[in-house]
Design a protein around this motif. Sequence first.
Motif, PDB file in Angstrom:
ATOM      1  N   MET A   1       0.836  -1.167   0.000  1.00 15.18           N
ATOM      2  CA  MET A   1       0.000   0.000   0.000  1.00 15.18           C
ATOM      3  C   MET A   1       0.889   1.242   0.000  1.00 15.18           C
ATOM      4  SD  MET A   1      -3.213   1.105   2.455  1.00 15.18           S
ATOM      5  CE  MET A   1      -3.344  -0.461   3.174  1.00 15.18           C
ATOM      6  N   ALA A   2       0.773   2.091  -1.014  1.00 12.04           N
ATOM      7  CA  ALA A   2       1.573   3.304  -1.123  1.00 12.04           C
ATOM      8  C   ALA A   2       0.828   4.478  -0.487  1.00 12.04           C
ATOM      9  CB  ALA A   2       1.864   3.608  -2.579  1.00 12.04           C
ATOM     10  N   THR A   3       1.561   5.302   0.255  1.00 11.31           N
ATOM     11  CA  THR A   3       0.964   6.453   0.926  1.00 11.31           C
ATOM     12  C   THR A   3       1.789   7.706   0.664  1.00 11.31           C
ATOM     13  OG1 THR A   3       0.094   5.059   2.690  1.00 11.31           O
ATOM     14  CG2 THR A   3       0.264   7.392   3.163  1.00 11.31           C
ATOM     15  N   VAL A   4       1.078   8.808   0.403  1.00  7.32           N
ATOM     16  CA  VAL A   4       1.703  10.120   0.271  1.00  7.32           C
ATOM     17  C   VAL A   4       1.083  10.998   1.346  1.00  7.32           C
ATOM     18  CG1 VAL A   4       1.966  12.156  -1.197  1.00  7.32           C
ATOM     19  CG2 VAL A   4       2.059   9.873  -2.214  1.00  7.32           C
ATOM     20  N   GLU A   5       1.922  11.675   2.126  1.00  9.05           N
ATOM     21  CA  GLU A   5       1.421  12.582   3.154  1.00  9.05           C
ATOM     22  C   GLU A   5       1.804  14.004   2.800  1.00  9.05           C
ATOM     23  OE1 GLU A   5       1.998  11.520   7.249  1.00  9.05           O
ATOM     24  OE2 GLU A   5       2.207   9.403   6.699  1.00  9.05           O
ATOM     25  N   LEU A   6       0.848  14.894   2.963  1.00  7.16           N
ATOM     26  CA  LEU A   6       1.038  16.303   2.661  1.00  7.16           C
ATOM     27  C   LEU A   6       0.591  17.105   3.872  1.00  7.16           C
ATOM     28  CD1 LEU A   6       1.486  18.570   0.480  1.00  7.16           C
ATOM     29  CD2 LEU A   6      -0.901  18.211  -0.166  1.00  7.16           C
ATOM     30  N   ARG A   7       1.412  18.022   4.307  1.00  7.26           N
ATOM     31  CA  ARG A   7       1.053  18.933   5.401  1.00  7.26           C
ATOM     32  C   ARG A   7       1.299  20.347   4.892  1.00  7.26           C
ATOM     33  NH1 ARG A   7       1.055  16.344  10.601  1.00  7.26           N
ATOM     34  NH2 ARG A   7       1.662  14.174  10.333  1.00  7.26           N
ATOM     35  N   PHE A   8       0.328  21.228   5.142  1.00  2.87           N
ATOM     36  CA  PHE A   8       0.517  22.610   4.706  1.00  2.87           C
ATOM     37  C   PHE A   8      -0.069  23.570   5.723  1.00  2.87           C
ATOM     38  CE2 PHE A   8      -3.427  21.192   2.714  1.00  2.87           C
ATOM     39  CZ  PHE A   8      -4.309  22.247   2.934  1.00  2.87           C
ATOM     40  N   SER A   9       0.548  24.757   5.793  1.00  2.00           N
ATOM     41  CA  SER A   9       0.029  25.761   6.707  1.00  2.00           C
ATOM     42  C   SER A   9      -1.382  26.126   6.279  1.00  2.00           C
ATOM     43  CB  SER A   9       0.937  26.990   6.750  1.00  2.00           C
ATOM     44  OG  SER A   9       1.063  27.546   5.462  1.00  2.00           O
ATOM     45  N   ALA A  10      -2.220  26.419   7.252  1.00  2.00           N
ATOM     46  CA  ALA A  10      -3.641  26.647   7.002  1.00  2.00           C
ATOM     47  C   ALA A  10      -3.871  27.986   6.303  1.00  2.00           C
ATOM     48  CB  ALA A  10      -4.418  26.560   8.305  1.00  2.00           C
ATOM     49  N   SER A  11      -3.479  28.052   5.039  1.00  2.00           N
ATOM     50  CA  SER A  11      -3.673  29.237   4.208  1.00  2.00           C
ATOM     51  C   SER A  11      -4.428  28.827   2.955  1.00  2.00           C
ATOM     52  CB  SER A  11      -2.326  29.832   3.789  1.00  2.00           C
ATOM     53  OG  SER A  11      -1.631  30.285   4.907  1.00  2.00           O
ATOM     54  N   PRO A  12      -5.397  29.636   2.541  1.00  2.00           N
ATOM     55  CA  PRO A  12      -6.198  29.290   1.363  1.00  2.00           C
ATOM     56  C   PRO A  12      -5.376  29.058   0.100  1.00  2.00           C
ATOM     57  CG  PRO A  12      -7.198  31.130   2.535  1.00  2.00           C
ATOM     58  CD  PRO A  12      -5.865  30.860   3.179  1.00  2.00           C
ATOM     59  N   LEU A  59      -5.573  28.423  15.012  1.00  2.00           N
ATOM     60  CA  LEU A  59      -4.590  27.349  15.156  1.00  2.00           C
ATOM     61  C   LEU A  59      -3.419  27.568  14.200  1.00  2.00           C
ATOM     62  CD1 LEU A  59      -7.132  24.393  15.191  1.00  2.00           C
ATOM     63  CD2 LEU A  59      -5.948  25.373  17.166  1.00  2.00           C
ATOM     64  N   ALA A  60      -2.218  27.309  14.671  1.00  2.00           N
ATOM     65  CA  ALA A  60      -1.027  27.456  13.841  1.00  2.00           C
ATOM     66  C   ALA A  60      -0.537  26.116  13.294  1.00  2.00           C
ATOM     67  CB  ALA A  60       0.087  28.113  14.651  1.00  2.00           C
ATOM     68  N   THR A  61      -1.203  25.036  13.648  1.00  2.00           N
ATOM     69  CA  THR A  61      -0.787  23.701  13.197  1.00  2.00           C
ATOM     70  C   THR A  61      -1.164  23.504  11.732  1.00  2.00           C
ATOM     71  OG1 THR A  61      -2.863  22.789  14.006  1.00  2.00           O
ATOM     72  CG2 THR A  61      -0.962  22.670  15.487  1.00  2.00           C
ATOM     73  N   PRO A  62      -0.471  22.604  11.043  1.00  2.00           N
ATOM     74  CA  PRO A  62      -0.761  22.392   9.622  1.00  2.00           C
ATOM     75  C   PRO A  62      -2.015  21.543   9.387  1.00  2.00           C
ATOM     76  CG  PRO A  62       1.027  20.967  10.298  1.00  2.00           C
ATOM     77  CD  PRO A  62       0.703  21.840  11.481  1.00  2.00           C
ATOM     78  N   VAL A  63      -2.581  21.706   8.209  1.00  2.00           N
ATOM     79  CA  VAL A  63      -3.645  20.830   7.728  1.00  2.00           C
ATOM     80  C   VAL A  63      -2.948  19.587   7.195  1.00  2.00           C
ATOM     81  CG1 VAL A  63      -5.436  20.564   5.953  1.00  2.00           C
ATOM     82  CG2 VAL A  63      -5.173  22.755   7.165  1.00  2.00           C
ATOM     83  N   ARG A  64      -3.536  18.415   7.427  1.00  2.00           N
ATOM     84  CA  ARG A  64      -2.918  17.160   7.009  1.00  2.00           C
ATOM     85  C   ARG A  64      -3.751  16.495   5.911  1.00  2.00           C
ATOM     86  NH1 ARG A  64      -3.777  17.583  12.030  1.00  2.00           N
ATOM     87  NH2 ARG A  64      -5.379  15.952  12.119  1.00  2.00           N
ATOM     88  N   VAL A  65      -3.074  16.025   4.885  1.00  2.00           N
ATOM     89  CA  VAL A  65      -3.722  15.283   3.807  1.00  2.00           C
ATOM     90  C   VAL A  65      -2.938  13.985   3.626  1.00  2.00           C
ATOM     91  CG1 VAL A  65      -4.456  15.306   1.391  1.00  2.00           C
ATOM     92  CG2 VAL A  65      -4.388  17.453   2.679  1.00  2.00           C
ATOM     93  N   VAL A  66      -3.627  12.849   3.702  1.00  2.00           N
ATOM     94  CA  VAL A  66      -2.997  11.547   3.523  1.00  2.00           C
ATOM     95  C   VAL A  66      -3.675  10.871   2.331  1.00  2.00           C
ATOM     96  CG1 VAL A  66      -2.490   9.302   4.563  1.00  2.00           C
ATOM     97  CG2 VAL A  66      -2.495  11.361   5.988  1.00  2.00           C
ATOM     98  N   LEU A  67      -2.875  10.539   1.331  1.00  2.00           N
ATOM     99  CA  LEU A  67      -3.352   9.908   0.104  1.00  2.00           C
ATOM    100  C   LEU A  67      -2.851   8.472   0.107  1.00  2.00           C
ATOM    101  CD1 LEU A  67      -1.865  12.894  -1.730  1.00  2.00           C
ATOM    102  CD2 LEU A  67      -4.319  12.560  -1.629  1.00  2.00           C
ATOM    103  N   THR A  68      -3.772   7.504   0.051  1.00  2.00           N
ATOM    104  CA  THR A  68      -3.380   6.103   0.171  1.00  2.00           C
ATOM    105  C   THR A  68      -3.906   5.286  -0.998  1.00  2.00           C
ATOM    106  OG1 THR A  68      -3.468   6.318   2.576  1.00  2.00           O
ATOM    107  CG2 THR A  68      -3.400   4.090   1.686  1.00  2.00           C
TER     108      THR A  68
END
Length: 139
Positions: A1-12, A59-68
């Motif tokens: 199972m391949a996974t890509v994780e993306l985290r980005f600052s909460a900016s539009p 919140l200053a934490t990043p938004v998380r996106v996990v693609l599996t």
Amino acid sequence: MATVELRFSASPEHVRTARLVAAAVARRAGVHESVLDELRLAVGEACSRAVGLHAVHQLATPVRVVLTEGEKSFSIEVGDDAPSTVPAPRDQVGAETSEDTDQLGLAVISGLVDDVEVISDARGGKIKMSWPTATASIP
């Protein structure tokens, strides 16, 4: 199972990048070309919702996106750190507007994705979406 994780600052402005990455990974995973526009829109809505929740809760934490990439499906999880709490009375008007926008975004996502799950608790929220891949239809 391949996974890509993306985290980005909460900016539009980062939502567009998340949509493009999701579409590229989905294409590589074998998601049918006819669903990619809907996938992009759903990811955009989910990421915009997370960015908005981070802004409301400051919140200053990043938004998380996990693609599996699974054996027969491709899934995307968009996570935020916004607590599921009742707003204080002084924030009620702003909270109602935010809640209406949130519900509209969730309705759009539900209209675009057949398999969607929304999870929210005191630690944050997560929208899980999945699509079949081309290998799912092969016996």
